[in-house]
Design a protein around this motif. Structure first.
Motif, PDB file in Angstrom:
ATOM      1  N   MET A  99       0.835  -1.209   0.000  1.00  9.76           N
ATOM      2  CA  MET A  99       0.000   0.000   0.000  1.00  9.76           C
ATOM      3  C   MET A  99       0.866   1.254   0.000  1.00  9.76           C
ATOM      4  O   MET A  99       0.551   2.238  -0.680  1.00  9.76           O
ATOM      5  N   GLN A 100       1.948   1.225   0.758  1.00  9.98           N
ATOM      6  CA  GLN A 100       2.847   2.374   0.790  1.00  9.98           C
ATOM      7  C   GLN A 100       3.481   2.612  -0.576  1.00  9.98           C
ATOM      8  O   GLN A 100       3.581   3.759  -1.036  1.00  9.98           O
ATOM      9  N   ALA A 101       3.908   1.545  -1.235  1.00 13.79           N
ATOM     10  CA  ALA A 101       4.505   1.687  -2.561  1.00 13.79           C
ATOM     11  C   ALA A 101       3.482   2.197  -3.574  1.00 13.79           C
ATOM     12  O   ALA A 101       3.801   3.032  -4.434  1.00 13.79           O
ATOM     13  N   GLU A 102       2.262   1.717  -3.488  1.00 13.11           N
ATOM     14  CA  GLU A 102       1.209   2.185  -4.398  1.00 13.11           C
ATOM     15  C   GLU A 102       0.880   3.648  -4.139  1.00 13.11           C
ATOM     16  O   GLU A 102       0.623   4.421  -5.076  1.00 13.11           O
ATOM     17  N   ALA A 103       0.893   4.060  -2.853  1.00 12.69           N
ATOM     18  CA  ALA A 103       0.642   5.468  -2.523  1.00 12.69           C
ATOM     19  C   ALA A 103       1.749   6.349  -3.079  1.00 12.69           C
ATOM     20  O   ALA A 103       1.486   7.461  -3.582  1.00 12.69           O
ATOM     21  N   ALA A 153       9.032  -0.438  -9.380  1.00  9.92           N
ATOM     22  CA  ALA A 153       9.889  -1.524  -8.904  1.00  9.92           C
ATOM     23  C   ALA A 153       9.618  -1.827  -7.441  1.00  9.92           C
ATOM     24  O   ALA A 153       9.618  -2.991  -7.020  1.00  9.92           O
ATOM     25  N   ALA A 154       9.366  -0.763  -6.640  1.00 14.03           N
ATOM     26  CA  ALA A 154       9.028  -0.976  -5.229  1.00 14.03           C
ATOM     27  C   ALA A 154       7.705  -1.715  -5.094  1.00 14.03           C
ATOM     28  O   ALA A 154       7.550  -2.588  -4.227  1.00 14.03           O
ATOM     29  N   ILE A 155       6.749  -1.400  -5.972  1.00 10.59           N
ATOM     30  CA  ILE A 155       5.462  -2.109  -5.955  1.00 10.59           C
ATOM     31  C   ILE A 155       5.665  -3.575  -6.329  1.00 10.59           C
ATOM     32  O   ILE A 155       5.110  -4.480  -5.690  1.00 10.59           O
ATOM     33  N   ALA A 156       6.488  -3.818  -7.376  1.00  7.67           N
ATOM     34  CA  ALA A 156       6.750  -5.199  -7.782  1.00  7.67           C
ATOM     35  C   ALA A 156       7.438  -5.975  -6.667  1.00  7.67           C
ATOM     36  O   ALA A 156       7.114  -7.144  -6.413  1.00  7.67           O
ATOM     37  N   SER A 157       8.388  -5.323  -5.988  1.00 10.91           N
ATOM     38  CA  SER A 157       9.083  -5.984  -4.875  1.00 10.91           C
ATOM     39  C   SER A 157       8.116  -6.271  -3.730  1.00 10.91           C
ATOM     40  O   SER A 157       8.138  -7.366  -3.147  1.00 10.91           O
ATOM     41  N   ALA A 158       7.265  -5.301  -3.422  1.00  8.13           N
ATOM     42  CA  ALA A 158       6.287  -5.504  -2.352  1.00  8.13           C
ATOM     43  C   ALA A 158       5.281  -6.588  -2.724  1.00  8.13           C
ATOM     44  O   ALA A 158       4.878  -7.400  -1.883  1.00  8.13           O
ATOM     45  N   LEU A 211       4.577 -10.127  -0.929  1.00  7.34           N
ATOM     46  CA  LEU A 211       3.229 -10.553  -0.569  1.00  7.34           C
ATOM     47  C   LEU A 211       2.909 -11.919  -1.170  1.00  7.34           C
ATOM     48  O   LEU A 211       2.287 -12.770  -0.519  1.00  7.34           O
ATOM     49  N   ASP A 212       3.359 -12.137  -2.414  1.00  5.57           N
ATOM     50  CA  ASP A 212       3.105 -13.428  -3.062  1.00  5.57           C
ATOM     51  C   ASP A 212       3.803 -14.569  -2.320  1.00  5.57           C
ATOM     52  O   ASP A 212       3.320 -15.706  -2.335  1.00  5.57           O
ATOM     53  N   LYS A 213       4.936 -14.275  -1.688  1.00  4.03           N
ATOM     54  CA  LYS A 213       5.651 -15.311  -0.956  1.00  4.03           C
ATOM     55  C   LYS A 213       4.886 -15.792   0.272  1.00  4.03           C
ATOM     56  O   LYS A 213       5.209 -16.845   0.823  1.00  4.03           O
ATOM     57  N   THR A 214       3.907 -15.031   0.686  1.00  3.74           N
ATOM     58  CA  THR A 214       3.094 -15.475   1.820  1.00  3.74           C
ATOM     59  C   THR A 214       2.018 -16.459   1.371  1.00  3.74           C
ATOM     60  O   THR A 214       1.293 -17.003   2.211  1.00  3.74           O
ATOM     61  N   GLU A 215       1.895 -16.676   0.062  1.00  6.82           N
ATOM     62  CA  GLU A 215       0.995 -17.688  -0.482  1.00  6.82           C
ATOM     63  C   GLU A 215       1.849 -18.793  -1.097  1.00  6.82           C
ATOM     64  O   GLU A 215       2.559 -18.571  -2.079  1.00  6.82           O
ATOM     65  N   VAL A 216       1.841 -19.960  -0.501  1.00  2.00           N
ATOM     66  CA  VAL A 216       2.641 -21.081  -0.975  1.00  2.00           C
ATOM     67  C   VAL A 216       1.779 -21.932  -1.900  1.00  2.00           C
ATOM     68  O   VAL A 216       0.725 -22.439  -1.484  1.00  2.00           O
ATOM     69  N   ARG A 217       2.216 -22.079  -3.123  1.00  4.58           N
ATOM     70  CA  ARG A 217       1.461 -22.821  -4.131  1.00  4.58           C
ATOM     71  C   ARG A 217       2.270 -24.012  -4.634  1.00  4.58           C
ATOM     72  O   ARG A 217       3.495 -24.047  -4.512  1.00  4.58           O
TER      73      ARG A 217
END
Length: 398
Positions: free
Chosen positions: A105-109, A204-209, A213-219
């Protein structure tokens, strides 16, 4: 046992000869028959065990996938259970992600702020260009007035003070024009370079964030069967490969043949060859009807290295005396008929019996024929495994 029975005919013949003559059977009058029997038995044993090597170490290898989290934290959602089949991309579990969401959210802001700054820079450029045009017009008018005042002064009509005042005004306007042009250049630089670079950095900060976030979903990365699930909601997710949250037994890729591996004695290297026929009997396939209990197969590949000779860099020098145990020759087998693959269970333990049939001439046919004894012995082994209930137990390759 079979070898001894098949080579005992000299003793049997001699026994009936002595019985017909009415002579008693003694060690002396049986010596030739016994030695002949021993010689034939040894020859048959050699032919069978050398040209038709067998291994008790056959196995159907398969892969496993260890599932570990890429981000630490407690599990908030568990979407699978033991024994469940999953497809590639299926969500397995989620980890607590409040910090990752806040960072996103911070990166998007920040990106939104830069978008507003880009609009502001466009407006600043318009204002700066208008200021340049206004100052340029004023400067042009002052230059004309200065020229007229200088003309009047040359004709002794005007005054020196008026010329000096107009000259000073022209210089001030020129300085103001330069400042306004600098503002235009600054706004153009912001629009063309500074703000786009900042936007790329924010993206890039949004992509990193988002990646965090995606790493908190294990698939799941591959389709397969979930097993050894040790995770529960609220338990911490492990990021260590030695302590996986679960295991996935992946499905065998379509078109990839089932391969068996077995270790043979190194002396069998002279006999084994690619394409050599074989029979594979596995514990998981044994049954009273003997249907698909001994599966025909062929040698697919012989590994050209012995594993015990592998040298890896370490803190100690290699001492060959520590390698007294000889390694085995690793051989890969493929089933002769692909339809038998569905009868095989991954990880099954098997006996693998090979048969030499690539020799020519009468001796080659005789050697190939002796494989029947090994084939019968393999089936008796299957029968004994069913009766005893202990499986195809054995040890060592022959």
């Amino acid at each position: 046992m079979f070898e001894l029975l098949f080579t005992s005919f000299p003793v049997i013949i001699r026994y009936f000869q002595l019985k017909r003559r009415g002579e008693a059977m003694t060690v002396w009058n049986m010596r030739t028959a016994v030695f002949t029997w021993a010689g034939l038995a040894f020859l048959l044993f050699f032919l069978i065990f050398y040209f038709h090597p067998k291994s008790y170490s056959g196995v159907v290898p398969f892969r496993t996938v260890s599932v570990v989290a890429q981000s630490a934290g407690p599990v908030t959602e568990l979407n699978v259970r033991n024994g469940q089949r999953v497809a590639a991309g299926d969500l397995l579990f989620r980890i607590e992600n409040s910090s990752q969401v806040a960072a996103l959210m911070q990166a998007e802001a920040q990106l939104g702020t830069l978008a507003a700054a880009s609009i502001k820079a466009e407006d600043s450029l318009k204002v700066a260009r208008a200021s340049v045009a206004q100052i340029q017009a004023t400067l042009d008018e002052q230059i004309i007035d200065l020229s007229d005042a200088q003309t009047l002064l040359d004709r002794n009509v005007g005054s020196q003070d008026a010329v000096q005042k107009l000259d000073a005004a022209v210089k001030v306007s020129q300085a103001q024009l330069q400042a306004a042009q600098a503002q235009v250049h600054l706004a153009e630089t912001d629009i063309a370079e500074t703000i786009p670079a900042q936007i790329k950095s924010a993206e890039a900060a949004i992509a990193s964030a988002q990646a965090s976030l995606d790493k908190t979903e294990v698939r799941s990365f591959s389709p397969g069967l979930v097993t050894q699930l040790t995770l529960g909601v609220g338990s911490p997710a492990s990021t260590l490969i030695l302590s996986p949250a679960m295991m996935i037994i992946p499905d065998r890729p379509e078109g990839l043949p089932v391969r068996f591996v077995a270790g043979f004695s190194q002396v069998a290297r002279a006999t084994l060859y690619e394409g050599m026929p074989a029979e594979i009997a596995c514990d998981s396939n044994a049954n009273f009807s003997f249907r698909n209990s001994a599966l025909p197969a062929r040698v697919a590949f012989i590994q050209p290295a012995i594993s015990t000779g592998q040298v890896m860099p370490g803190g100690k020098l290699l001492d060959p005396n520590n390698l007294k145990e000889r390694g085995s020759l690793l051989v890969y087998f493929e089933l002769e008929y692909p339809e038998h693959e569905k009868e095989v269970i991954d990880g099954a333990g098997c006996i693998i019996q090979t048969y030499t049939n690539n020799l020519s001439g009468t001796s080659g046919h005789v050697i190939a024929a002796t494989g029947v004894i090994k084939a019968v012995g393999l089936r008796l082994k299957l029968w004994g495994a069913l009766i005893s209930g202990v499986g195809l137990a054995g040890g060592g390759g022959h």
